[in-house]
Design an enzyme around this catalytic site. Structure first.
Site, PDB file in Angstrom:
ATOM      1  CG  HIS A 162      19.223   6.236 -50.718  1.00 49.48           C
ATOM      2  ND1 HIS A 162      19.691   6.697 -49.508  1.00 49.48           N
ATOM      3  CD2 HIS A 162      20.226   6.431 -51.604  1.00 49.48           C
ATOM      4  CE1 HIS A 162      20.924   7.173 -49.671  1.00 49.48           C
ATOM      5  NE2 HIS A 162      21.273   7.017 -50.938  1.00 49.48           N
ATOM      6  CB  SER A 283      -5.013 -15.740 -46.389  1.00 50.94           C
ATOM      7  OG  SER A 283      -6.081 -15.242 -45.611  1.00 50.94           O
ATOM      8  CE  LYS A 289      -2.261 -11.679 -48.716  1.00 52.05           C
ATOM      9  NZ  LYS A 289      -2.351 -11.154 -47.370  1.00 52.05           N
ATOM     10  CD  GLU A 296       5.610 -12.828 -44.299  1.00 54.43           C
ATOM     11  OE1 GLU A 296       5.097 -11.721 -44.333  1.00 54.43           O
ATOM     12  OE2 GLU A 296       4.951 -13.887 -44.234  1.00 54.43           O
TER      13      GLU A 296
END
Ligand code: ARG
Length: 477
Positions: A162, A283, A289, A296
């Site tokens: 979970h 970024s 970043k 992804e």
């Protein structure tokens, strides 16, 4: 190819639009091999003399040796390969080029065959080749995971159910979970290879060849296990393509879950790893970043794989037997899915090998939050306390700990004893990190000796699989 019965020429925009050559040019090597196999079969049936057969084979080999890049296949004005502007599909292309090579003898090649059996054969050959490359790529990824598992030694991390911390596990145990998935994917690929390994050549357009062909000649020459057993099925069956894309979509789900875990674990909130710079991006707006683009993108690409399998299912559903032109639409999803997977497997092993975990953070996360509660309950049940009661006693101890901000091992023995009589000094050893791991001493459990055995077993299997492959190619596409 088929204009004899027509009085009118085709509408030019329809003619262009219905072509599959812009997509199926990739099948050139398979179409040439299948044509050579067919030539041998009609040679054996007496349609070609020995001399004609060898001229035909030499001509086909010359066509197969055409060195063309993807852009050339789309260049209708190609100076070197003139048939591109005329070719309806790869079958037509090879016949046109063969005619340029060997003249009218080329017109005998189509004796006793149909494009319906050809495309079914070419696609099988294409997919069989992709399966081999995918298996090699998967083996490479599995061995990268096994190297990481080796490096991890006895490092621990929390496991989650979970997405809440559950119990400590060895980092290598977690990595081996993905090796198990890969081994199932490999077995699925091998299964589907065995099922598709039959040769449609000799099935004709639908009812079987109109010549007494020895179909085993073609099957053998292409390396198939044998000829397909029903001509109507063979010319319209695309189970092999469906199954292949379905297997790839399951594989994509596994890779996507791995990608998702790494994306999560690399956040400041988890801090279990620093993303390798060589595989991350910055970024353009926020200078600080470092983004997990690789994981992804992989997660995103798994959607494409499911899309390919879905497109094929919907395509096949409701098609009457046997061949229908709809089936031409089944090529692109196969090409797209196999290119997608091979593209992923080109970067994933090196990315995996470059991962550096922050074992200190993982260990810290595994030693707080009462992850040893289950081991504590096991301790009590080993002392004869029924498990349900043991569960409750440890639950009470956890609540007590929560109230005073202490882990179980910081509670004093007399504090513990208020929850049950069976607590004694050896409780602390039983809930240590080592004991918490080792109490899972079953096959497939995270006890240290079990994981050592599992790791050795997986290494043996993956190494044996690698040794059984023709060659290990670094670059897959
Ligand atoms: N380009 C066609 C395909 O991919 C080849 C088979 C054509 N057969 C036919 N009867 N029109 O499906």
């Amino acid at each position: 190819m088929w204009s004899g019965r027509f009085r009118e020429p085709l509408d030019t925009s329809f003619e262009q639009w219905q072509r599959s050559f812009p997509v199926d040019w990739r099948l050139l090597p398979m179409e040439v091999d299948a044509s050579i196999a067919h030539a041998r079969m009609i040679g054996a049936a007496g349609i070609l003399t020995a001399d004609e057969l060898s001229r035909m084979i030499a001509g086909l080999e010359a066509v197969g040796a055409l060195e063309m890049s993807e852009s050339e296949f789309h260049n209708q004005n190609s100076p070197s390969v003139r048939s591109i502007s005329e070719a309806e599909d790869i079958h037509h292309f090879v016949e046109l080029e063969l005619t340029r090579e060997i003249g009218d003898l080329a017109l005998k090649l189509h004796t006793g065959r149909s494009r319906n059996e050809q495309i079914a054969t070419d696609m099988r050959l294409y997919i069989l080749g992709c399966i081999e490359t995918t298996l090699a790529g998967l083996n490479n990824w599995a061995s990268a995971l096994l190297d990481l598992a080796d490096d991890a030694g006895e490092a621990v991390m929390p496991s989650y159910t979970h997405l809440q911390r559950a119990e400590p596990v060895l980092v290598s145990h977690w990595l081996l979970a993905y090796v198990s998935m890969i081994e199932r994917d490999m077995s699925r690929l091998n299964d589907c290879k065995d099922r598709m390994n039959y040769c449609p050549l000799g099935s004709g357009a639908i009812a079987g060849a109109t010549l007494a062909l020895d179909r085993t000649i073609a099957a053998r020459s292409l390396g198939f296990s044998g000829p397909t057993l029903n001509s109507m099925d063979a010319t319209s069956d695309r189970d092999f393509a469906l199954e292949f894309t379905q297997v790839l979509s399951v594989l994509g789900l596994h890779i996507s879950r791995f990608a998702e875990e790494l994306t999560l674990f690399s956040t400041a909130e988890f801090g279990f790893l620093d993303l390798p710079e060589a595989f991350s991006t910055g970024s353009s707006a926020m200078p600080q970043k470092k983004n997990p683009d690789l994981t992804e993108l992989i997660r995103g690409k798994s959607g494409r794989l499911i899309g390919a399998a879905t497109a094929l299912s919907v395509l096949i559903k409701g098609l009457p037997l046997a061949y229908n032109k709809d089936l031409q639409e089944g090529q692109e999803p196969v090409f797209d899915a196999s290119n997608t997977v091979l593209g992923i497997l080109n970067v994933l092993p090196a990315f995996t090998r470059s991962l550096r975990f922050r074992y200190d953070r993982m260990a810290a996360a595994a030693s707080t939050g009462y992850l040893n509660a289950m081991a504590g309950a096991t301790y009590l049940s080993n002392k004869g306390v029924p498990f349900r009661k043991a569960h409750e006693q440890i639950g009470n101890a956890v609540r007590f700990g929560l109230e005073s901000g202490r882990e179980l091992d910081a509670l004093k023995l007399d504090e513990l004893k208020q929850f049950g009589d069976q607590f004694s000094e050896d409780f602390y050893e039983a809930i240590s990190i080592g004991a918490t791991l080792d109490c899972h001493d079953v096959i497939g459990g995270t006890a240290r000796r079990q994981v050592r055995t599992a790791l050795e077993g997986a290494k043996r299997r993956i190494e044996a699989d690698a040794a059984s492959r023709p060659q290990k190619s670094e670059k897959l596409v």
